[in-house]
Write a protein that holds these residues in place. Structure first.
Motif, PDB file in Angstrom:
ATOM      1  N   ASP A   1     -10.768  25.273  -6.279  1.00  0.00           N
ATOM      2  CA  ASP A   1     -11.590  24.115  -5.906  1.00  0.00           C
ATOM      3  C   ASP A   1     -11.244  23.577  -4.520  1.00  0.00           C
ATOM      4  OD1 ASP A   1     -12.962  24.153  -8.319  1.00  0.00           O
ATOM      5  OD2 ASP A   1     -11.535  22.820  -9.310  1.00  0.00           O
ATOM      6  N   PHE A   2      -9.943  23.440  -4.235  1.00  0.00           N
ATOM      7  CA  PHE A   2      -9.516  22.762  -3.013  1.00  0.00           C
ATOM      8  C   PHE A   2      -8.662  23.624  -2.091  1.00  0.00           C
ATOM      9  CE2 PHE A   2      -9.548  18.975  -6.067  1.00  0.00           C
ATOM     10  CZ  PHE A   2     -10.888  18.714  -5.824  1.00  0.00           C
ATOM     11  N   GLY A   3      -8.377  24.857  -2.482  1.00  0.00           N
ATOM     12  CA  GLY A   3      -7.556  25.729  -1.641  1.00  0.00           C
ATOM     13  C   GLY A   3      -6.097  25.736  -2.059  1.00  0.00           C
ATOM     14  N   ILE A   4      -5.390  26.765  -1.648  1.00  0.00           N
ATOM     15  CA  ILE A   4      -3.977  26.923  -2.000  1.00  0.00           C
ATOM     16  C   ILE A   4      -3.116  25.763  -1.498  1.00  0.00           C
ATOM     17  CG2 ILE A   4      -1.941  28.394  -1.658  1.00  0.00           C
ATOM     18  CD1 ILE A   4      -3.826  30.806  -1.643  1.00  0.00           C
ATOM     19  N   PRO A   5      -3.368  25.215  -0.287  1.00  0.00           N
ATOM     20  CA  PRO A   5      -2.558  24.066   0.154  1.00  0.00           C
ATOM     21  C   PRO A   5      -2.619  22.891  -0.825  1.00  0.00           C
ATOM     22  CG  PRO A   5      -3.756  24.986   2.010  1.00  0.00           C
ATOM     23  CD  PRO A   5      -4.271  25.677   0.789  1.00  0.00           C
ATOM     24  N   ALA A   6      -3.764  22.682  -1.456  1.00  0.00           N
ATOM     25  CA  ALA A   6      -3.887  21.588  -2.415  1.00  0.00           C
ATOM     26  C   ALA A   6      -2.995  21.825  -3.629  1.00  0.00           C
ATOM     27  CB  ALA A   6      -5.345  21.428  -2.856  1.00  0.00           C
ATOM     28  N   ALA A   7      -2.893  23.076  -4.064  1.00  0.00           N
ATOM     29  CA  ALA A   7      -2.016  23.398  -5.197  1.00  0.00           C
ATOM     30  C   ALA A   7      -0.554  23.136  -4.835  1.00  0.00           C
ATOM     31  CB  ALA A   7      -2.210  24.856  -5.619  1.00  0.00           C
ATOM     32  N   VAL A   8      -0.191  23.437  -3.597  1.00  0.00           N
ATOM     33  CA  VAL A   8       1.176  23.164  -3.134  1.00  0.00           C
ATOM     34  C   VAL A   8       1.436  21.657  -3.116  1.00  0.00           C
ATOM     35  CG1 VAL A   8       2.779  23.379  -1.196  1.00  0.00           C
ATOM     36  CG2 VAL A   8       1.262  25.286  -1.784  1.00  0.00           C
ATOM     37  N   ILE A   9       0.463  20.896  -2.644  1.00  0.00           N
ATOM     38  CA  ILE A   9       0.597  19.435  -2.623  1.00  0.00           C
ATOM     39  C   ILE A   9       0.724  18.903  -4.047  1.00  0.00           C
ATOM     40  CG2 ILE A   9      -0.526  17.265  -2.010  1.00  0.00           C
ATOM     41  CD1 ILE A   9      -1.888  18.748   0.301  1.00  0.00           C
ATOM     42  N   TRP A  10      -0.087  19.469  -4.967  1.00  0.00           N
ATOM     43  CA  TRP A  10      -0.012  18.994  -6.353  1.00  0.00           C
ATOM     44  C   TRP A  10       1.349  19.291  -6.960  1.00  0.00           C
ATOM     45  CZ3 TRP A  10      -2.127  15.475  -9.036  1.00  0.00           C
ATOM     46  CH2 TRP A  10      -1.881  15.421 -10.410  1.00  0.00           C
ATOM     47  N   ALA A  11       1.922  20.435  -6.627  1.00  0.00           N
ATOM     48  CA  ALA A  11       3.275  20.754  -7.102  1.00  0.00           C
ATOM     49  C   ALA A  11       4.262  19.694  -6.622  1.00  0.00           C
ATOM     50  CB  ALA A  11       3.682  22.143  -6.613  1.00  0.00           C
ATOM     51  N   SER A  12       4.071  19.210  -5.388  1.00  0.00           N
ATOM     52  CA  SER A  12       4.962  18.171  -4.861  1.00  0.00           C
ATOM     53  C   SER A  12       4.786  16.853  -5.616  1.00  0.00           C
ATOM     54  CB  SER A  12       4.730  17.968  -3.367  1.00  0.00           C
ATOM     55  OG  SER A  12       3.475  17.338  -3.110  1.00  0.00           O
TER      56      SER A  12
ATOM     57  N   LEU B   1       0.803  -1.222   0.000  1.00  0.00           N
ATOM     58  CA  LEU B   1       0.000   0.000   0.000  1.00  0.00           C
ATOM     59  C   LEU B   1       0.837   1.273   0.000  1.00  0.00           C
ATOM     60  CD1 LEU B   1      -2.814  -1.020   2.513  1.00  0.00           C
ATOM     61  CD2 LEU B   1      -2.862  -1.089   0.007  1.00  0.00           C
ATOM     62  N   TYR B   2       2.145   1.133   0.211  1.00  0.00           N
ATOM     63  CA  TYR B   2       2.971   2.335   0.207  1.00  0.00           C
ATOM     64  C   TYR B   2       4.366   2.014  -0.296  1.00  0.00           C
ATOM     65  CZ  TYR B   2       5.527   6.504   1.517  1.00  0.00           C
ATOM     66  OH  TYR B   2       6.308   7.627   1.463  1.00  0.00           O
ATOM     67  N   VAL B   3       4.833   2.844  -1.207  1.00  0.00           N
ATOM     68  CA  VAL B   3       6.209   2.819  -1.684  1.00  0.00           C
ATOM     69  C   VAL B   3       6.724   4.241  -1.572  1.00  0.00           C
ATOM     70  CG1 VAL B   3       7.720   2.439  -3.676  1.00  0.00           C
ATOM     71  CG2 VAL B   3       5.799   0.898  -3.269  1.00  0.00           C
ATOM     72  N   ARG B   4       7.962   4.383  -1.174  1.00  0.00           N
ATOM     73  CA  ARG B   4       8.529   5.721  -1.030  1.00  0.00           C
ATOM     74  C   ARG B   4       8.409   6.486  -2.342  1.00  0.00           C
ATOM     75  NH1 ARG B   4      14.697   7.180   0.995  1.00  0.00           N
ATOM     76  NH2 ARG B   4      14.381   9.457   1.112  1.00  0.00           N
ATOM     77  N   GLY B   5       7.776   7.639  -2.276  1.00  0.00           N
ATOM     78  CA  GLY B   5       7.497   8.425  -3.471  1.00  0.00           C
ATOM     79  C   GLY B   5       6.006   8.560  -3.727  1.00  0.00           C
ATOM     80  N   ALA B   6       5.200   7.717  -3.045  1.00  0.00           N
ATOM     81  CA  ALA B   6       3.748   7.754  -3.227  1.00  0.00           C
ATOM     82  C   ALA B   6       3.059   8.735  -2.287  1.00  0.00           C
ATOM     83  CB  ALA B   6       3.162   6.356  -3.018  1.00  0.00           C
ATOM     84  N   LEU B   7       3.799   9.286  -1.326  1.00  0.00           N
ATOM     85  CA  LEU B   7       3.188  10.148  -0.316  1.00  0.00           C
ATOM     86  C   LEU B   7       2.431  11.339  -0.916  1.00  0.00           C
ATOM     87  CD1 LEU B   7       2.737  10.821   2.656  1.00  0.00           C
ATOM     88  CD2 LEU B   7       4.940  12.027   2.656  1.00  0.00           C
ATOM     89  N   PRO B   8       2.978  12.066  -1.901  1.00  0.00           N
ATOM     90  CA  PRO B   8       2.250  13.229  -2.432  1.00  0.00           C
ATOM     91  C   PRO B   8       0.876  12.893  -2.990  1.00  0.00           C
ATOM     92  CG  PRO B   8       4.546  13.340  -3.082  1.00  0.00           C
ATOM     93  CD  PRO B   8       4.344  11.997  -2.462  1.00  0.00           C
ATOM     94  N   VAL B   9       0.726  11.756  -3.704  1.00  0.00           N
ATOM     95  CA  VAL B   9      -0.597  11.428  -4.257  1.00  0.00           C
ATOM     96  C   VAL B   9      -1.567  11.031  -3.151  1.00  0.00           C
ATOM     97  CG1 VAL B   9       0.214  10.790  -6.561  1.00  0.00           C
ATOM     98  CG2 VAL B   9       0.169   9.058  -4.763  1.00  0.00           C
ATOM     99  N   TYR B  10      -1.054  10.412  -2.085  1.00  0.00           N
ATOM    100  CA  TYR B  10      -1.905  10.110  -0.937  1.00  0.00           C
ATOM    101  C   TYR B  10      -2.355  11.399  -0.245  1.00  0.00           C
ATOM    102  CZ  TYR B  10      -1.344   5.017  -0.831  1.00  0.00           C
ATOM    103  OH  TYR B  10      -1.416   3.679  -1.116  1.00  0.00           O
ATOM    104  N   LEU B  11      -1.433  12.342  -0.098  1.00  0.00           N
ATOM    105  CA  LEU B  11      -1.780  13.610   0.535  1.00  0.00           C
ATOM    106  C   LEU B  11      -2.823  14.369  -0.279  1.00  0.00           C
ATOM    107  CD1 LEU B  11       1.703  14.934   1.754  1.00  0.00           C
ATOM    108  CD2 LEU B  11      -0.170  14.064   3.157  1.00  0.00           C
ATOM    109  N   TYR B  12      -2.632  14.407  -1.593  1.00  0.00           N
ATOM    110  CA  TYR B  12      -3.580  15.120  -2.454  1.00  0.00           C
ATOM    111  C   TYR B  12      -4.964  14.479  -2.362  1.00  0.00           C
ATOM    112  CZ  TYR B  12      -5.485  17.452  -6.588  1.00  0.00           C
ATOM    113  OH  TYR B  12      -6.265  18.200  -7.448  1.00  0.00           O
ATOM    114  N   SER B  13      -5.017  13.149  -2.436  1.00  0.00           N
ATOM    115  CA  SER B  13      -6.303  12.441  -2.374  1.00  0.00           C
ATOM    116  C   SER B  13      -6.967  12.634  -1.017  1.00  0.00           C
ATOM    117  CB  SER B  13      -6.093  10.949  -2.649  1.00  0.00           C
ATOM    118  OG  SER B  13      -5.473  10.750  -3.906  1.00  0.00           O
ATOM    119  N   THR B  14      -6.184  12.608   0.056  1.00  0.00           N
ATOM    120  CA  THR B  14      -6.736  12.806   1.404  1.00  0.00           C
ATOM    121  C   THR B  14      -7.305  14.208   1.558  1.00  0.00           C
ATOM    122  OG1 THR B  14      -5.128  11.238   2.312  1.00  0.00           O
ATOM    123  CG2 THR B  14      -6.222  12.728   3.860  1.00  0.00           C
ATOM    124  N   TRP B  15      -6.574  15.203   1.060  1.00  0.00           N
ATOM    125  CA  TRP B  15      -7.052  16.581   1.135  1.00  0.00           C
ATOM    126  C   TRP B  15      -8.354  16.743   0.346  1.00  0.00           C
ATOM    127  CZ3 TRP B  15      -5.113  20.757   3.878  1.00  0.00           C
ATOM    128  CH2 TRP B  15      -5.687  21.994   3.589  1.00  0.00           C
TER     129      TRP B  15
END
Length: 515
Positions: free
Chosen positions: A411-422, A113-127
């Motif tokens: 749509d999701f706020g500025i923090p979401a855009a920062v997460i997407w950049a990551s 369920l997790y491989v190093r490098g997958a954290l940003p997509v999990y964060l974006y989906s959670t947000w």
């Protein structure tokens, strides 16, 4: 045993499975023919699709995951549901989930369920999930007063594709198959969209009564750039500049020129400009600095000949003029210059910035404003402000901002855009690191370079294009494939460092070290 074997293979022996298959196929053909005869074309299409799907499932087995990138890139409808249509990518991901569950049960082992490098997509989906909880919406096709759930479902399925793909082992040959399937999916998707214009009856499979063909510069001709755009990325990914100059690879240069020509014929500015830029990006990534100069000179030469020759030696088609109209020089036809005006995006950006200023942290959520859409259709003067583009305001009511950063922030706020950049930064840096571990002749190198260039192209045009849900849909399969290759390379390196593991472990990665 040999007696029975000879008996089963004797002349005239009947294979009961074949007979059963023939009888079933005949019965199915009669049934579908009856449905078609009654005029229920959509219903017949669904039955045929189910049969084909079962056949693919039985054939693909453990290779089912290869159809995930194919179906997500293809972007064509699969199952008509009321006034809309479930796309093939969505349908195949639901099927893939079934595959994963069955495999987990049979092997008694949960997927990774997790491989190093997958954290940003999990964060974006959670947000995004948190924003949905705060701003719940439903399916407009099911009568919901606030639409937009379809986009949230798209993000959830995108995350599912990442999880499924990163659990796979990708060697060179599998990477080649994935890449070929991606190109085939794009070809089929473009062909489907073009065919609907000339055969409007096909639109019934998309869940619509009529296919909107567009007009002027926004008709079916824009589809001409999609496949050439991907083919150019493939060429640059597979062949270095030096390899292109080898006489036996003359066809590569011819194919590239043909793709550029189709780009100008399409009138699609962003893709055509990117096709001129990709060779430069490829040489930079490979650190072929002399080739960077040569590729840049070639691009300048192509553009200069078009600019100088237009009006004096030849007259460019209007679609080609539209591509070049982004430059501050040149004299273009009146309708071409009007098409170059940016009122549409200026309207979108204005309302996106307004939404961001009102809710900068959490955004408004993905939604369709039916009240605004009704006024725009019947009383546009009530809602349009001075200088507004009506189509721009219509798209804003559907959260289709055509701008990655402003759209996600609205749509999701500025923090979401920062997460997407990551997400993009992690994918770009990760592909660059993994490529260094591979030979240029390895198809995994080609696949990761393809993903890298495609993502860099998205980044370059992110201020003009992008959607909060579609972005995730387009990038998710790339993240999953990169993580799978990365995990495969890590496993092989671990085996090489551990001689105690021995022969049996090496067999699990058979072929992974062959380039």
């Amino acid at each position: 045993m040999n007696i029975y074997k000879r008996k089963s293979n004797r002349l005239g022996a009947v294979d009961l499975r074949l007979v059963l298959a023939l009888i079933t196929g005949l019965g199915f053909a009669v049934f579908v023919g009856t449905v078609v005869g009654s005029g229920e074309y959509k219903e017949a299409y669904i039955y045929v699709l189910l049969l084909v799907g079962v056949g693919i499932m039985a054939t693909m087995k453990r290779s089912f995951w290869m159809l995930i990138p194919f179906s997500m890139v293809g972007d064509f409808p699969a199952v008509p549901v009321g006034p809309v249509s479930m796309k093939l990518g969505e349908a195949w991901l639901f099927v893939s989930l079934l595959f994963v569950v069955l495999q987990a049960v049979s092997r008694r082992k949960l997927p990774i369920l997790y491989v190093r490098g997958a954290l940003p997509v999990y964060l974006y989906s959670t947000w995004v999930f948190m924003i949905y909880i705060l701003n719940p919406v439903g399916l407009s096709s099911m009568g919901a007063s606030e639409g937009g759930l379809r986009f949230y479902m798209m993000i959830g399925l995108s995350l599912l594709s990442v999880v499924i793909l990163m659990n796979q082992v990708i060697d060179s040959q599998k990477a080649k198959k994935v890449l070929m399937l991606v190109l085939v999916g794009a070809i089929m998707g473009s062909a489907w969209n073009i065919a609907q214009v000339f055969f409007p009856a096909m639109a019934v499979f998309s869940g619509r009564s009529v296919m909107e063909s567009g007009g002027g510069f926004y008709g079916w001709n824009q589809q001409l750039s999609i496949v050439p755009h991907l083919i150019v990325i493939f060429i640059v990914s597979r062949y270095s500049f030096r390899m292109m100059l080898i006489p036996t690879n003359w066809w590569v240069v011819v194919l590239y020129i043909l793709c550029i020509g189709l780009g100008f014929a399409s009138g699609k500015r962003s893709f055509t400009v990117l096709m001129l830029i990709y060779p430069i990006l490829g040489t930079v990534l490979r650190k072929e600095f002399i080739a960077v100069f040569l590729c840049g000179a070639m691009t300048i030469l192509i553009v200069s000949v078009a600019l100088i020759g237009h009006g004096s030696i030849f007259h460019l088609p209007k679609t080609a003029q539209r591509v070049l109209s982004v430059l501050p020089v040149g004299e273009w036809d009146g309708d071409v210059q009007a098409s170059a005006d940016n009122d549409f995006r200026e309207t979108l950006n204005k309302y996106a910035l307004r939404d961001i200023s009102e809710r900068p942290i959490l955004g408004e959520g993905l939604q369709a404003d039916f009240d605004l859409l009704w006024h725009l259709r019947y009383n546009p003067g009530d809602v349009l402000e001075e200088g507004d583009h009506i189509l721009g305001l219509t798209y804003s009511a559907n959260s289709a901002w055509h701008n990655t950063w402003l759209g996600i922030s609205a749509d999701f706020g500025i923090p979401a855009a920062v997460i997407w950049a990551s997400v993009w930064i992690t994918l770009i840096i990760g592909c660059m690191k993994s490529i260094k571990q591979l030979s240029i002749y390895d198809w995994r190198y080609t696949l990761l370079m393809f993903i890298l260039l495609l993502t860099l192209g998205d980044l370059l045009r992110s201020w003009q294009f992008g959607h909060s849900a579609v972005n995730m849909w387009q990038v998710a399969w790339r993240v999953g494939v990169w993580l799978a290759v990365k995990r495969t390379l890590t496993s092989v390196d671990a085996d090489k460092k551990c001689p105690i593991v021995g022969y049996e472990v090496k067999r699990r990665h058979e072929g992974l070290l062959q380039h």
